[in-house]
Motif scaffolding. Structure first.
Motif, PDB file in Angstrom:
ATOM      1  N   THR A  87       0.808  -1.218   0.000  1.00  0.00           N
ATOM      2  CA  THR A  87       0.000   0.000   0.000  1.00  0.00           C
ATOM      3  C   THR A  87       0.843   1.271   0.000  1.00  0.00           C
ATOM      4  O   THR A  87       0.446   2.279  -0.592  1.00  0.00           O
ATOM      5  CB  THR A  87      -0.943   0.032   1.215  1.00  0.00           C
ATOM      6  N   ASN A  88       2.002   1.262   0.660  1.00  0.00           N
ATOM      7  CA  ASN A  88       2.869   2.430   0.668  1.00  0.00           C
ATOM      8  C   ASN A  88       3.289   2.757  -0.762  1.00  0.00           C
ATOM      9  O   ASN A  88       3.772   1.890  -1.484  1.00  0.00           O
ATOM     10  CB  ASN A  88       4.113   2.138   1.529  1.00  0.00           C
ATOM     11  N   PRO A  89       3.104   4.025  -1.210  1.00  0.00           N
ATOM     12  CA  PRO A  89       3.448   4.391  -2.596  1.00  0.00           C
ATOM     13  C   PRO A  89       4.879   4.050  -2.974  1.00  0.00           C
ATOM     14  O   PRO A  89       5.155   3.748  -4.136  1.00  0.00           O
ATOM     15  CB  PRO A  89       3.214   5.900  -2.618  1.00  0.00           C
ATOM     16  N   PHE A  90       5.791   4.089  -2.006  1.00  0.00           N
ATOM     17  CA  PHE A  90       7.191   3.735  -2.273  1.00  0.00           C
ATOM     18  C   PHE A  90       7.288   2.312  -2.792  1.00  0.00           C
ATOM     19  O   PHE A  90       7.972   2.036  -3.791  1.00  0.00           O
ATOM     20  CB  PHE A  90       8.003   3.902  -0.997  1.00  0.00           C
ATOM     21  N   PHE A  91       6.595   1.386  -2.127  1.00  0.00           N
ATOM     22  CA  PHE A  91       6.671  -0.015  -2.524  1.00  0.00           C
ATOM     23  C   PHE A  91       5.799  -0.314  -3.736  1.00  0.00           C
ATOM     24  O   PHE A  91       6.106  -1.226  -4.514  1.00  0.00           O
ATOM     25  CB  PHE A  91       6.308  -0.912  -1.332  1.00  0.00           C
ATOM     26  N   VAL A  92       4.732   0.446  -3.919  1.00  0.00           N
ATOM     27  CA  VAL A  92       3.934   0.328  -5.147  1.00  0.00           C
ATOM     28  C   VAL A  92       4.805   0.657  -6.354  1.00  0.00           C
ATOM     29  O   VAL A  92       4.810  -0.053  -7.361  1.00  0.00           O
ATOM     30  CB  VAL A  92       2.711   1.265  -5.095  1.00  0.00           C
ATOM     31  N   LYS A  93       5.576   1.758  -6.251  1.00  0.00           N
ATOM     32  CA  LYS A  93       6.454   2.163  -7.341  1.00  0.00           C
ATOM     33  C   LYS A  93       7.595   1.157  -7.526  1.00  0.00           C
ATOM     34  O   LYS A  93       7.990   0.869  -8.665  1.00  0.00           O
ATOM     35  CB  LYS A  93       7.025   3.563  -7.081  1.00  0.00           C
ATOM     36  N   MET A  94       8.110   0.613  -6.434  1.00  0.00           N
ATOM     37  CA  MET A  94       9.158  -0.397  -6.528  1.00  0.00           C
ATOM     38  C   MET A  94       8.644  -1.610  -7.311  1.00  0.00           C
ATOM     39  O   MET A  94       9.346  -2.150  -8.183  1.00  0.00           O
ATOM     40  CB  MET A  94       9.606  -0.810  -5.126  1.00  0.00           C
ATOM     41  N   LYS A  95       7.429  -2.020  -7.013  1.00  0.00           N
ATOM     42  CA  LYS A  95       6.827  -3.160  -7.712  1.00  0.00           C
ATOM     43  C   LYS A  95       6.652  -2.849  -9.196  1.00  0.00           C
ATOM     44  O   LYS A  95       6.918  -3.693 -10.058  1.00  0.00           O
ATOM     45  CB  LYS A  95       5.479  -3.505  -7.073  1.00  0.00           C
ATOM     46  N   GLU A  96       6.219  -1.629  -9.513  1.00  0.00           N
ATOM     47  CA  GLU A  96       6.059  -1.227 -10.914  1.00  0.00           C
ATOM     48  C   GLU A  96       7.405  -1.274 -11.645  1.00  0.00           C
ATOM     49  O   GLU A  96       7.487  -1.745 -12.786  1.00  0.00           O
ATOM     50  CB  GLU A  96       5.479   0.185 -10.992  1.00  0.00           C
ATOM     51  N   GLY A  97       8.443  -0.778 -10.984  1.00  0.00           N
ATOM     52  CA  GLY A  97       9.768  -0.793 -11.589  1.00  0.00           C
ATOM     53  C   GLY A  97      10.266  -2.201 -11.832  1.00  0.00           C
ATOM     54  O   GLY A  97      10.861  -2.494 -12.884  1.00  0.00           O
ATOM     55  N   ALA A  98      10.029  -3.093 -10.862  1.00  0.00           N
ATOM     56  CA  ALA A  98      10.447  -4.486 -11.008  1.00  0.00           C
ATOM     57  C   ALA A  98       9.685  -5.168 -12.139  1.00  0.00           C
ATOM     58  O   ALA A  98      10.263  -5.929 -12.925  1.00  0.00           O
ATOM     59  CB  ALA A  98      10.232  -5.233  -9.694  1.00  0.00           C
ATOM     60  N   GLN A  99       8.389  -4.890 -12.241  1.00  0.00           N
ATOM     61  CA  GLN A  99       7.581  -5.508 -13.300  1.00  0.00           C
ATOM     62  C   GLN A  99       8.021  -5.036 -14.674  1.00  0.00           C
ATOM     63  O   GLN A  99       8.133  -5.833 -15.618  1.00  0.00           O
ATOM     64  CB  GLN A  99       6.097  -5.183 -13.087  1.00  0.00           C
ATOM     65  N   LYS A 100       8.301  -3.754 -14.778  1.00  0.00           N
ATOM     66  CA  LYS A 100       8.767  -3.202 -16.053  1.00  0.00           C
ATOM     67  C   LYS A 100      10.088  -3.838 -16.467  1.00  0.00           C
ATOM     68  O   LYS A 100      10.270  -4.228 -17.634  1.00  0.00           O
ATOM     69  CB  LYS A 100       8.928  -1.684 -15.942  1.00  0.00           C
ATOM     70  N   ALA A 101      11.009  -3.963 -15.516  1.00  0.00           N
ATOM     71  CA  ALA A 101      12.306  -4.572 -15.808  1.00  0.00           C
ATOM     72  C   ALA A 101      12.163  -6.051 -16.126  1.00  0.00           C
ATOM     73  O   ALA A 101      12.859  -6.583 -17.009  1.00  0.00           O
ATOM     74  CB  ALA A 101      13.254  -4.379 -14.623  1.00  0.00           C
ATOM     75  N   ALA A 102      11.264  -6.735 -15.422  1.00  0.00           N
ATOM     76  CA  ALA A 102      11.036  -8.164 -15.679  1.00  0.00           C
ATOM     77  C   ALA A 102      10.446  -8.371 -17.069  1.00  0.00           C
ATOM     78  O   ALA A 102      10.848  -9.285 -17.807  1.00  0.00           O
ATOM     79  CB  ALA A 102      10.114  -8.739 -14.612  1.00  0.00           C
ATOM     80  N   ASP A 103       9.486  -7.528 -17.453  1.00  0.00           N
ATOM     81  CA  ASP A 103       8.880  -7.631 -18.786  1.00  0.00           C
ATOM     82  C   ASP A 103       9.934  -7.398 -19.867  1.00  0.00           C
ATOM     83  O   ASP A 103       9.972  -8.101 -20.879  1.00  0.00           O
ATOM     84  CB  ASP A 103       7.743  -6.615 -18.935  1.00  0.00           C
ATOM     85  N   ALA A 104      10.781  -6.404 -19.642  1.00  0.00           N
ATOM     86  CA  ALA A 104      11.821  -6.089 -20.623  1.00  0.00           C
ATOM     87  C   ALA A 104      12.803  -7.239 -20.779  1.00  0.00           C
ATOM     88  O   ALA A 104      13.328  -7.481 -21.878  1.00  0.00           O
ATOM     89  CB  ALA A 104      12.564  -4.820 -20.202  1.00  0.00           C
ATOM     90  N   ALA A 105      13.055  -7.972 -19.692  1.00  0.00           N
ATOM     91  CA  ALA A 105      14.018  -9.078 -19.727  1.00  0.00           C
ATOM     92  C   ALA A 105      13.370 -10.408 -20.094  1.00  0.00           C
ATOM     93  O   ALA A 105      14.068 -11.411 -20.263  1.00  0.00           O
ATOM     94  CB  ALA A 105      14.715  -9.198 -18.372  1.00  0.00           C
ATOM     95  N   GLY A 106      12.055 -10.435 -20.184  1.00  0.00           N
ATOM     96  CA  GLY A 106      11.356 -11.663 -20.530  1.00  0.00           C
ATOM     97  C   GLY A 106      11.347 -12.699 -19.421  1.00  0.00           C
ATOM     98  O   GLY A 106      11.381 -13.904 -19.679  1.00  0.00           O
ATOM     99  N   VAL A 107      11.302 -12.223 -18.180  1.00  0.00           N
ATOM    100  CA  VAL A 107      11.258 -13.139 -17.040  1.00  0.00           C
ATOM    101  C   VAL A 107       9.937 -12.956 -16.291  1.00  0.00           C
ATOM    102  O   VAL A 107       9.230 -11.961 -16.465  1.00  0.00           O
ATOM    103  CB  VAL A 107      12.442 -12.899 -16.069  1.00  0.00           C
ATOM    104  N   GLU A 108       9.621 -13.924 -15.456  1.00  0.00           N
ATOM    105  CA  GLU A 108       8.375 -13.881 -14.684  1.00  0.00           C
ATOM    106  C   GLU A 108       8.637 -13.306 -13.299  1.00  0.00           C
ATOM    107  O   GLU A 108       9.566 -13.739 -12.612  1.00  0.00           O
ATOM    108  CB  GLU A 108       7.789 -15.288 -14.548  1.00  0.00           C
TER     109      GLU A 108
END
Length: 330
Positions: free
Chosen positions: A44-65
């Motif tokens: 719920t904390n916006p800091f960790f919401v943004k961290m999750k978004e950053g991780a998902q973006k990087a994971a998508d770019a790398a083709g990993v789950e």
């Protein structure tokens, strides 16, 4: 009839097996796809919401789950332990974690590493720090020092009466920021200018209650240090209710978009901005490299911190809120 029933049963079993196999393939994105885990303190904390978004973006770019999990609140170690165990069982190559309890999580991390899983701490180091393979984080001591130095300059000529609105006992990130603030002010714990200290768990409502308690204990408070911007906004609400919002200065750490707007409006005098997107992106890239060639990330990587204010003090390197808004999160 018996033959037709047997044939029907056989076709049902075959069709069911095929559908089951297809469903399994969809659920894990393919058995050969690299899996990476991200466990944050809360979701719920916006800091960790943004961290999750950053991780998902990087994971998508790398083709990993990317598998994700979070504690129910800041300090919820039990949920993080369960998440680590579940991710290891699911076959992740690496886990990124912002540990809620920096000591209690260590045995679980050690078990994961013993099974060949790369473990990277994001934002918050474990105790000891080398319990994880690597750390990608803000220099939290420096973040505290920056706002402490700023407050010292801004309070020149006035006797500080300080309230510290902290995180929780024993949580490394909170201890580092608190100690850094005092260092920047040129003070130590126990100094008589610190008239009230309360824990907030980084929560806005708890920050408001903490500030109310401090004002009851020491009505002449004129400087408030807060562990993060949600607790800063809670403190501001309490001060405003007492008509004190103009003569009490608040300094904080985070650099979220709401926090930078708070600096812009004058609710917060200055904040140390950190960069959760960078932490998450670099963490994912490190796990991907480990999965590809076995190279392990090691040691500490400083992901940067910047003092943001529109009222800079002489001799201190700062950026204004225009920079802050261009680089904020949340």
């Amino acid at each position: 009839m018996a033959d037709r029933r047997t044939t029907t049963l056989f076709l049902t079993i075959v069709l069911g097996s095929a559908l089951g196999a297809a469903a399994c393939g969809d659920s894990d994105g393919g058995s050969d796809k690299v899996k990476i885990g991200l466990i944050t303190k809360t979701d719920t904390n916006p800091f960790f919401v943004k961290m999750k978004e950053g991780a998902q973006k990087a994971a998508d770019a790398a083709g990993v789950e990317l598998m994700t999990a979070a504690g129910k609140n800041d300090g919820d170690n039990a949920s993080q332990v369960t998440a680590v165990e579940n991710m290891v069982a699911a076959g992740v190559k690496g886990i990124m974690i912002t540990p809620s309890d920096t000591k209690a999580i260590v045995p679980t991390i050690q078990k994961a590493r013993a099974k060949g899983v790369l473990v990277i701490a994001l934002d918050t180091p474990t105790e000891p720090q080398d319990a994880t393979d690597a750390l990608f984080a803000t220099d939290n001591l420096k973040a505290g020092v920056l706002i402490g130095q700023y407050a010292k300059g801004a309070m020149a000529g006035r006797t500080p009466k300080i309230a510290t609105l902290d995180l929780a006992p024993g949580i490394t990130v909170g201890v580092l920021r608190h100690n850094g603030f005092l260092q920047g002010m040129g003070l130590k714990d126990g100094d008589p200018s610190i008239v009230c200290s309360q824990d907030t768990l980084g929560d806005q409502a708890k920050g408001q209650t903490a500030m109310e308690n401090c004002l009851t204990k020491a009505p002449d408070i004129n400087l408030v240090y807060t562990i993060n911007e949600p607790s800063a906004f809670g403190a501001y609400t309490a001060l405003k209710a007492k008509g004190r919002e103009k003569d009490v200065m608040i300094v904080s750490v985070d650099g979220g978009c709401a926090g930078v707007r708070g600096v812009q409006s004058g609710q917060i005098a200055a904040t140390s901005q950190q960069y959760p997107l960078k932490m998450a992106e670099q963490g994912v890239q490190a796990v991907v490299k480990f999965a590809k060639d076995g190279t392990k990330a090691t040691g500490y990587t400083d992901t940067g911190v910047t003092l943001v204010t529109d009222k800079p003090m002489p001799g201190q390197d700062t950026k204004d809120t225009a920079f802050g808004l261009a680089n904020c999160w949340g």
